[in-house]
Design a protein around this motif. Sequence first.
Motif, short mmCIF file in Angstrom:
data_model
loop_
_atom_site.label_atom_id
_atom_site.label_comp_id
_atom_site.label_asym_id
_atom_site.label_seq_id
_atom_site.Cartn_x
_atom_site.Cartn_y
_atom_site.Cartn_z
N TYR A 164 -0.11 30.21 -17.42
CA TYR A 164 0.29 28.94 -18.02
C TYR A 164 1.76 28.68 -17.72
O TYR A 164 2.65 29.36 -18.23
N VAL A 165 1.99 27.68 -16.88
CA VAL A 165 3.35 27.32 -16.49
C VAL A 165 3.44 25.79 -16.39
O VAL A 165 2.44 25.07 -16.45
N ALA A 166 4.67 25.31 -16.23
CA ALA A 166 4.90 23.90 -15.95
C ALA A 166 5.37 23.75 -14.52
O ALA A 166 6.22 24.53 -14.06
N VAL A 167 4.81 22.77 -13.81
CA VAL A 167 5.20 22.50 -12.43
C VAL A 167 5.68 21.05 -12.34
O VAL A 167 4.95 20.14 -12.72
N GLU A 168 6.89 20.86 -11.85
CA GLU A 168 7.47 19.53 -11.73
C GLU A 168 7.62 19.16 -10.27
O GLU A 168 8.19 19.92 -9.48
N GLY A 169 7.08 18.01 -9.90
CA GLY A 169 7.18 17.56 -8.51
C GLY A 169 6.84 16.09 -8.38
O GLY A 169 6.65 15.38 -9.36
N GLN A 170 6.77 15.64 -7.13
CA GLN A 170 6.43 14.25 -6.84
C GLN A 170 5.00 14.16 -6.37
O GLN A 170 4.50 15.03 -5.66
N VAL A 171 4.34 13.07 -6.76
CA VAL A 171 2.94 12.85 -6.40
C VAL A 171 2.84 12.43 -4.94
O VAL A 171 3.55 11.53 -4.48
N GLN A 172 1.93 13.11 -4.22
CA GLN A 172 1.68 12.76 -2.82
C GLN A 172 0.18 12.87 -2.56
O GLN A 172 -0.45 13.87 -2.89
N ALA A 173 -0.39 11.83 -1.98
CA ALA A 173 -1.81 11.85 -1.64
C ALA A 173 -2.06 12.86 -0.52
O ALA A 173 -1.27 12.96 0.42
N ASP A 174 -3.17 13.61 -0.63
CA ASP A 174 -3.51 14.56 0.42
C ASP A 174 -4.04 13.86 1.67
O ASP A 174 -4.00 14.43 2.76
N GLY A 175 -4.56 12.66 1.50
CA GLY A 175 -5.02 11.87 2.64
C GLY A 175 -4.50 10.44 2.50
O GLY A 175 -3.34 10.22 2.20
N GLU A 176 -5.39 9.48 2.71
CA GLU A 176 -5.03 8.07 2.55
C GLU A 176 -4.96 7.73 1.05
O GLU A 176 -5.90 8.01 0.31
N PRO A 177 -3.88 7.11 0.59
CA PRO A 177 -3.79 6.74 -0.82
C PRO A 177 -4.62 5.51 -1.13
O PRO A 177 -5.09 4.80 -0.22
N LEU A 178 -4.81 5.25 -2.41
CA LEU A 178 -5.48 4.04 -2.87
C LEU A 178 -4.50 2.86 -2.82
O LEU A 178 -3.30 3.03 -3.00
N THR A 179 -5.04 1.69 -2.59
CA THR A 179 -4.22 0.47 -2.54
C THR A 179 -4.56 -0.42 -3.72
O THR A 179 -5.74 -0.61 -4.05
N SER A 180 -3.54 -0.94 -4.36
CA SER A 180 -3.75 -1.86 -5.48
C SER A 180 -4.52 -3.09 -5.02
O SER A 180 -4.29 -3.61 -3.93
N GLN A 181 -5.42 -3.56 -5.88
CA GLN A 181 -6.19 -4.75 -5.57
C GLN A 181 -5.41 -6.03 -5.84
O GLN A 181 -5.83 -7.12 -5.43
N PHE A 182 -4.28 -5.90 -6.55
CA PHE A 182 -3.55 -7.09 -6.96
C PHE A 182 -2.10 -7.12 -6.48
O PHE A 182 -1.54 -8.20 -6.29
N ILE A 183 -1.47 -5.95 -6.34
CA ILE A 183 -0.05 -5.89 -6.01
C ILE A 183 0.11 -5.43 -4.56
O ILE A 183 -0.37 -4.35 -4.19
N PRO A 184 0.80 -6.19 -3.73
CA PRO A 184 0.99 -5.78 -2.33
C PRO A 184 1.87 -4.52 -2.23
O PRO A 184 2.79 -4.32 -3.02
N ARG A 185 1.52 -3.68 -1.27
CA ARG A 185 2.30 -2.47 -0.96
C ARG A 185 2.47 -1.57 -2.19
O ARG A 185 3.52 -0.98 -2.39
N CYS A 186 1.45 -1.51 -3.01
CA CYS A 186 1.44 -0.62 -4.18
C CYS A 186 0.34 0.41 -3.96
O CYS A 186 -0.84 0.06 -3.89
N TYR A 187 0.73 1.68 -3.85
CA TYR A 187 -0.20 2.75 -3.50
C TYR A 187 -0.23 3.81 -4.60
O TYR A 187 0.79 4.08 -5.26
N GLY A 188 -1.38 4.41 -4.76
CA GLY A 188 -1.52 5.43 -5.78
C GLY A 188 -2.62 6.42 -5.44
O GLY A 188 -3.25 6.34 -4.37
N VAL A 189 -2.86 7.35 -6.36
CA VAL A 189 -3.88 8.37 -6.16
C VAL A 189 -4.98 8.29 -7.22
O VAL A 189 -6.06 8.84 -7.04
#
Length: 272
Positions: free
Chosen positions: A64-89
Amino acid sequence: MSDLPVNPLVLIGIGSSFAFSGLFYHLYKEKKRELKALKEIPVFRPDEDLVRVLNATPHRRLQYVAVEGQVQADGEPLTSQFIPRCYGVIQKIVTVEHWKYWDSSAAKWNTRIGCKKESNNSVPFSLISPDAYISDASVRVHNPLEASGCFLERVYYKIRNAEEDLVNSLLQTVGGEKPVSKEETEEMLRVETTMTGFGEVVLERGQVMRLQAPKGGRKYILVPTDHNSFLDSHRSSAAMWKALSAFTGITGTVVLACVIRSLMDKRDERSN
């Protein structure tokens, strides 16, 4: 009741002040214990230091530990259906229709929630160090939807009013119902969000690690902030409960002192 030397409402107020003071103090102590437990959890970044620690532990895992980092998609990220150039996982889209129906017994229009649609999408993602361009180390987040914590950010929200057209007019005439509005909400865990995960970390291969739900009943938590900010939020919460406990306790004490002083003055008046 009129024979009582003190207004019963005043006595109720005094008792409530002390009761709330005790409750707030209990919540303050609980938050302090929680904060102390969080401080005892080892904190790592997804880098070579964490890899070396895992290689030196039995079964190459930290329970049990805490890990702090930045989110990065392992492949192609998801694209928002409403906001241009908004990507997520992780993506959650909710659409709710609001309708009105005619209540003949009350002779008025009432509202109800009609069709509610919800879609959830996710892609595999990892936590990386901000300086990952000089490191191949990463921590893959396993089953993030099973983790607790409010880690989705609302990126879009809009209420669209229904247009008066021929179809809506027919619905209103035939069924006594008419659409009023459509509420659309999109939430995402965006790429490059700073995230802290609490759980078990296992070294899979090379410099690739996995964050997963811990054993032994401990919580699997994901929070969209760095570790220090997460602790600061708990400190602020503890300070708030402490202040509320002090305020309600002092208020009750002051009012009680005023009541006692008033009773003593009345007794002195009667004795004179």
